[in-house]
Design a protein around this motif. Structure first.
Motif, PDB file in Angstrom:
ATOM      1  N   GLY A  59     -16.509  -2.626  -3.355  1.00 26.09           N
ATOM      2  CA  GLY A  59     -17.229  -2.123  -2.588  1.00 26.09           C
ATOM      3  C   GLY A  59     -17.050  -2.144  -0.991  1.00 26.09           C
ATOM      4  O   GLY A  59     -17.687  -2.045  -0.096  1.00 26.09           O
ATOM      5  N   GLY A  60     -15.559  -2.426  -0.968  1.00 25.45           N
ATOM      6  CA  GLY A  60     -15.037  -2.597   0.640  1.00 25.45           C
ATOM      7  C   GLY A  60     -14.574  -1.332   1.269  1.00 25.45           C
ATOM      8  O   GLY A  60     -14.548  -0.285   0.267  1.00 25.45           O
ATOM      9  N   LYS A  61     -14.239  -1.436   2.319  1.00 23.56           N
ATOM     10  CA  LYS A  61     -13.403  -0.177   2.890  1.00 23.56           C
ATOM     11  C   LYS A  61     -12.113  -0.802   3.379  1.00 23.56           C
ATOM     12  O   LYS A  61     -12.000  -1.733   4.135  1.00 23.56           O
ATOM     13  CB  LYS A  61     -14.343   0.192   4.149  1.00 23.56           C
ATOM     14  CG  LYS A  61     -13.677   1.378   4.828  1.00 23.56           C
ATOM     15  CD  LYS A  61     -14.405   2.086   6.079  1.00 23.56           C
ATOM     16  CE  LYS A  61     -13.606   3.050   6.683  1.00 23.56           C
ATOM     17  NZ  LYS A  61     -14.598   3.885   7.997  1.00 23.56           N
ATOM     18  N   ALA A  62     -10.930   0.068   3.088  1.00 24.10           N
ATOM     19  CA  ALA A  62      -9.668  -0.022   3.466  1.00 24.10           C
ATOM     20  C   ALA A  62      -8.956   1.175   3.951  1.00 24.10           C
ATOM     21  O   ALA A  62      -9.179   2.171   3.259  1.00 24.10           O
ATOM     22  CB  ALA A  62      -8.772  -0.736   2.544  1.00 24.10           C
ATOM     23  N   VAL A  63      -7.973   0.997   4.581  1.00 26.18           N
ATOM     24  CA  VAL A  63      -7.094   2.079   5.146  1.00 26.18           C
ATOM     25  C   VAL A  63      -5.862   1.575   4.977  1.00 26.18           C
ATOM     26  O   VAL A  63      -5.392   0.617   5.399  1.00 26.18           O
ATOM     27  CB  VAL A  63      -7.485   2.712   6.496  1.00 26.18           C
ATOM     28  CG1 VAL A  63      -7.209   1.643   7.604  1.00 26.18           C
ATOM     29  CG2 VAL A  63      -6.546   3.915   6.852  1.00 26.18           C
ATOM     30  N   ALA A  64      -4.890   2.596   4.186  1.00 31.58           N
ATOM     31  CA  ALA A  64      -3.572   2.155   3.956  1.00 31.58           C
ATOM     32  C   ALA A  64      -2.403   2.745   5.197  1.00 31.58           C
ATOM     33  O   ALA A  64      -2.692   3.851   5.303  1.00 31.58           O
ATOM     34  CB  ALA A  64      -3.143   2.458   2.552  1.00 31.58           C
ATOM     35  N   LEU A  65      -1.660   1.925   5.652  1.00 27.91           N
ATOM     36  CA  LEU A  65      -0.880   2.453   6.746  1.00 27.91           C
ATOM     37  C   LEU A  65       0.518   2.039   6.520  1.00 27.91           C
ATOM     38  O   LEU A  65       0.927   0.705   6.333  1.00 27.91           O
ATOM     39  CB  LEU A  65      -1.213   1.981   8.060  1.00 27.91           C
ATOM     40  CG  LEU A  65      -2.790   2.048   8.310  1.00 27.91           C
ATOM     41  CD1 LEU A  65      -3.000   1.035   9.628  1.00 27.91           C
ATOM     42  CD2 LEU A  65      -3.085   3.226   8.856  1.00 27.91           C
ATOM     43  N   THR A  66       1.477   2.780   6.133  1.00 24.85           N
ATOM     44  CA  THR A  66       2.857   2.927   5.696  1.00 24.85           C
ATOM     45  C   THR A  66       3.622   2.438   7.052  1.00 24.85           C
ATOM     46  O   THR A  66       3.727   3.652   7.918  1.00 24.85           O
ATOM     47  CB  THR A  66       3.582   3.706   5.119  1.00 24.85           C
ATOM     48  OG1 THR A  66       2.674   3.921   3.734  1.00 24.85           O
ATOM     49  CG2 THR A  66       4.759   3.381   4.434  1.00 24.85           C
ATOM     50  N   ALA A  67       4.408   1.403   7.255  1.00 23.60           N
ATOM     51  CA  ALA A  67       5.270   1.283   8.580  1.00 23.60           C
ATOM     52  C   ALA A  67       5.838   0.121   8.219  1.00 23.60           C
ATOM     53  O   ALA A  67       5.764  -0.947   7.492  1.00 23.60           O
ATOM     54  CB  ALA A  67       4.501   1.050   9.541  1.00 23.60           C
ATOM     55  N   ASP A  68       7.127  -0.029   8.921  1.00 23.95           N
ATOM     56  CA  ASP A  68       8.195  -0.979   9.058  1.00 23.95           C
ATOM     57  C   ASP A  68       7.839  -1.653  10.326  1.00 23.95           C
ATOM     58  O   ASP A  68       7.740  -1.230  11.419  1.00 23.95           O
ATOM     59  CB  ASP A  68       9.646  -0.528   9.140  1.00 23.95           C
ATOM     60  CG  ASP A  68      10.714  -1.583   9.200  1.00 23.95           C
ATOM     61  OD1 ASP A  68      10.228  -2.842   9.755  1.00 23.95           O
ATOM     62  OD2 ASP A  68      11.751  -1.546   8.535  1.00 23.95           O
TER      63      ASP A  68
END
Length: 276
Positions: A59-68
């Motif tokens: 039920g949560g909100k997340a955004v995935a960000l790919t980075a070094d």
């Protein structure tokens, strides 16, 4: 330092580095369970996607960000993307980190040590450098560095890791000193010894049975996010050793003006154990 901001509201959003596995994953899911919208940052897109889907299923909100975290341009783009997706970053959790071989300094691999310092220290600096200006423009925010007790004492092995964790005290302390009056709060948090891929492969923990439950780390960082420990900004907190109730009491005493705090400082002259 100017006028101190009286009260900073609970965090609504968070950016967690190293969120694809281990402590970072526990923190990301735990903060989302506590109601925060979470930006997840790591290099492994597939693992990040799994964490984002887990948060969504709860039920949560997340955004995935790919980075070094050592790539300044990638970090800047990731922070900008997080702010575009979530509206702001109220809480930054610098969790991404590496360990080096358990050997003395004179046997350490030069390139490995450099990479450990880059990820653990330069990465934390880059994330704070990118995220804190936005926090200050909105009246404040919170930064948590995942530190370690090994950064507070001399150790014979894992030079890169120990030096990096010591350096993080200066990162958090500098943020506190320069930003407290503008609403910025900074904390160094030792997670204890949580069973992760990294710790389970270490000879130092080969026979360990008293692992720190990850829930203790989540509880502590969630209390920071909620603002319950703001008057302990600049301090070193230890999950699994400090209880949240004890820290709330210390925070209340600090708010009333009573001296409190645990910081990394130089001790007075003493006889070194090796000389006894």
């Amino acid at each position: 330092m100017g006028t101190v901001k009286a009260h900073l509201g609970p965090a609504r959003t968070a950016l967690v580095t190293g969120a694809s596995r281990g402590i970072g994953r526990h923190l990301a899911v735990g903060l989302a369970d506590a109601g925060l919208e979470v930006a997840l940052l790591a290099r492994d897109a597939d693992r990040l996607g799994d964490v984002a889907r887990e948060i969504s299923s709860r039920g949560g909100k997340a955004v995935a960000l790919t980075a070094d975290v050592t790539d300044r341009h990638a970090v800047d783009r990731a922070v900008s993307a997080a702010e575009n997706a979530l509206g702001a970053i109220d809480l930054l959790v610098n969790n991404a980190g590496l360990n080096d071989a358990e050997v003395p300094l004179w046997e350490a691999d030069r390139d490995e040590v450099r990479r450990v310092l880059e990820v653990n220290v330069y990465g934390a600096f880059l994330l704070a450098r990118a995220a804190v200006p936005g926090m200050l423009s909105r009246g404040g925010g919170r930064v948590v560095d995942l530190s370690s007790g090994s950064g507070t004492r001399d150790m014979g092995v894992t030079f890169g890791y120990n030096a990096a964790k010591t350096a993080l005290f200066r990162v958090g302390g500098g943020l506190h000193e320069a930003g407290y009056s503008r609403g910025l709060r900074a904390f160094e948090v030792a997670p204890g010894v949580v069973a992760t891929d990294m710790t389970e492969d270490m000879a130092a923990h080969a026979d360990r049975t008293d692992w720190t439950p990850p829930e203790a780390v989540v509880e502590l960082v969630t209390a920071i996010a909620d603002g319950q420990l703001d008057s302990l900004s600049g301090c070193y907190l230890r999950a699994g050793s400090d209880t949240v109730d004890e820290l709330r009491a210390r925070a209340a005493a600090a708010a009333d003006g009573a001296p409190t705090g645990r910081r990394l400082t130089v001790s007075d002259w003493e006889v070194h154990p090796a000389a006894r």
